[in-house]
Design a protein around this motif. Structure first.
Motif, PDB file in Angstrom:
ATOM      1  N   ALA A  32       0.836  -1.206   0.000  1.00 29.73           N
ATOM      2  CA  ALA A  32       0.000   0.000   0.000  1.00 29.73           C
ATOM      3  C   ALA A  32       0.869   1.253   0.000  1.00 29.73           C
ATOM      4  O   ALA A  32       0.564   2.231  -0.690  1.00 29.73           O
ATOM      5  N   ALA A  33       1.954   1.243   0.767  1.00 29.17           N
ATOM      6  CA  ALA A  33       2.860   2.386   0.793  1.00 29.17           C
ATOM      7  C   ALA A  33       3.515   2.584  -0.577  1.00 29.17           C
ATOM      8  O   ALA A  33       3.686   3.723  -1.029  1.00 29.17           O
ATOM      9  N   ASP A  34       3.876   1.484  -1.240  1.00 29.87           N
ATOM     10  CA  ASP A  34       4.483   1.570  -2.555  1.00 29.87           C
ATOM     11  C   ASP A  34       3.517   2.167  -3.565  1.00 29.87           C
ATOM     12  O   ASP A  34       3.889   3.032  -4.362  1.00 29.87           O
ATOM     13  N   VAL A  35       2.271   1.729  -3.520  1.00 34.86           N
ATOM     14  CA  VAL A  35       1.254   2.267  -4.426  1.00 34.86           C
ATOM     15  C   VAL A  35       1.052   3.758  -4.149  1.00 34.86           C
ATOM     16  O   VAL A  35       0.961   4.569  -5.073  1.00 34.86           O
ATOM     17  N   GLY A  36       1.002   4.129  -2.888  1.00 31.52           N
ATOM     18  CA  GLY A  36       0.846   5.537  -2.535  1.00 31.52           C
ATOM     19  C   GLY A  36       1.986   6.384  -3.058  1.00 31.52           C
ATOM     20  O   GLY A  36       1.775   7.487  -3.574  1.00 31.52           O
ATOM     21  N   TYR A  37       3.206   5.895  -2.936  1.00 35.21           N
ATOM     22  CA  TYR A  37       4.370   6.630  -3.440  1.00 35.21           C
ATOM     23  C   TYR A  37       4.300   6.753  -4.956  1.00 35.21           C
ATOM     24  O   TYR A  37       4.615   7.812  -5.509  1.00 35.21           O
ATOM     25  N   ASN A  38       3.886   5.686  -5.627  1.00 33.90           N
ATOM     26  CA  ASN A  38       3.759   5.734  -7.085  1.00 33.90           C
ATOM     27  C   ASN A  38       2.735   6.784  -7.511  1.00 33.90           C
ATOM     28  O   ASN A  38       2.938   7.485  -8.506  1.00 33.90           O
ATOM     29  N   PHE A  97       3.688  10.035  -9.796  1.00 38.64           N
ATOM     30  CA  PHE A  97       2.969  10.227 -11.062  1.00 38.64           C
ATOM     31  C   PHE A  97       2.282  11.587 -11.075  1.00 38.64           C
ATOM     32  O   PHE A  97       2.372  12.332 -12.054  1.00 38.64           O
ATOM     33  N   ARG A  98       1.630  11.930  -9.973  1.00 40.07           N
ATOM     34  CA  ARG A  98       0.947  13.222  -9.870  1.00 40.07           C
ATOM     35  C   ARG A  98       1.938  14.368 -10.029  1.00 40.07           C
ATOM     36  O   ARG A  98       1.680  15.331 -10.757  1.00 40.07           O
ATOM     37  N   ASN A  99       3.074  14.268  -9.367  1.00 39.49           N
ATOM     38  CA  ASN A  99       4.078  15.320  -9.479  1.00 39.49           C
ATOM     39  C   ASN A  99       4.657  15.392 -10.892  1.00 39.49           C
ATOM     40  O   ASN A  99       4.938  16.485 -11.392  1.00 39.49           O
ATOM     41  N   GLY A 100       4.826  14.268 -11.531  1.00 43.42           N
ATOM     42  CA  GLY A 100       5.305  14.260 -12.908  1.00 43.42           C
ATOM     43  C   GLY A 100       4.356  14.985 -13.834  1.00 43.42           C
ATOM     44  O   GLY A 100       4.775  15.768 -14.697  1.00 43.42           O
ATOM     45  N   LEU A 101       3.075  14.760 -13.654  1.00 42.81           N
ATOM     46  CA  LEU A 101       2.089  15.478 -14.460  1.00 42.81           C
ATOM     47  C   LEU A 101       2.086  16.962 -14.124  1.00 42.81           C
ATOM     48  O   LEU A 101       2.012  17.813 -15.012  1.00 42.81           O
ATOM     49  N   ALA A 102       2.176  17.277 -12.842  1.00 44.09           N
ATOM     50  CA  ALA A 102       2.141  18.679 -12.410  1.00 44.09           C
ATOM     51  C   ALA A 102       3.358  19.452 -12.904  1.00 44.09           C
ATOM     52  O   ALA A 102       3.266  20.655 -13.167  1.00 44.09           O
ATOM     53  N   LEU A 103       4.491  18.797 -13.055  1.00 43.84           N
ATOM     54  CA  LEU A 103       5.688  19.475 -13.542  1.00 43.84           C
ATOM     55  C   LEU A 103       5.524  19.962 -14.975  1.00 43.84           C
ATOM     56  O   LEU A 103       6.245  20.858 -15.418  1.00 43.84           O
ATOM     57  N   GLN A 104       4.570  19.408 -15.693  1.00 44.83           N
ATOM     58  CA  GLN A 104       4.354  19.797 -17.083  1.00 44.83           C
ATOM     59  C   GLN A 104       3.528  21.073 -17.216  1.00 44.83           C
ATOM     60  O   GLN A 104       3.523  21.696 -18.276  1.00 44.83           O
TER      61      GLN A 104
END
Length: 54
Positions: free
Chosen positions: A4-10, A14-21
């Protein structure tokens, strides 16, 4: 629990990667990424100080 922690980190990365755009969201995403990096650095330093890693 680890899975669950791994999924949360992913989700966070992913959210930050999209936001960086985006122009309006990039600054906030950079702050979030910096915070994640600092958390990891603090954990590794603590493990090293405790002699758990070299």
């Amino acid at each position: 629990m680890l899975r669950a922690a791994d999924v949360g980190y992913n989700v966070l990365t992913f959210r930050n990667g999209l936001a960086l755009q985006g122009r309006t969201s990039a600054a906030g995403a950079r702050g979030d990424v910096r915070g994640l990096w600092n958390t990891g650095e603090a954990a590794l330093t603590a493990f090293q100080d405790a002699g758990l890693i070299r």
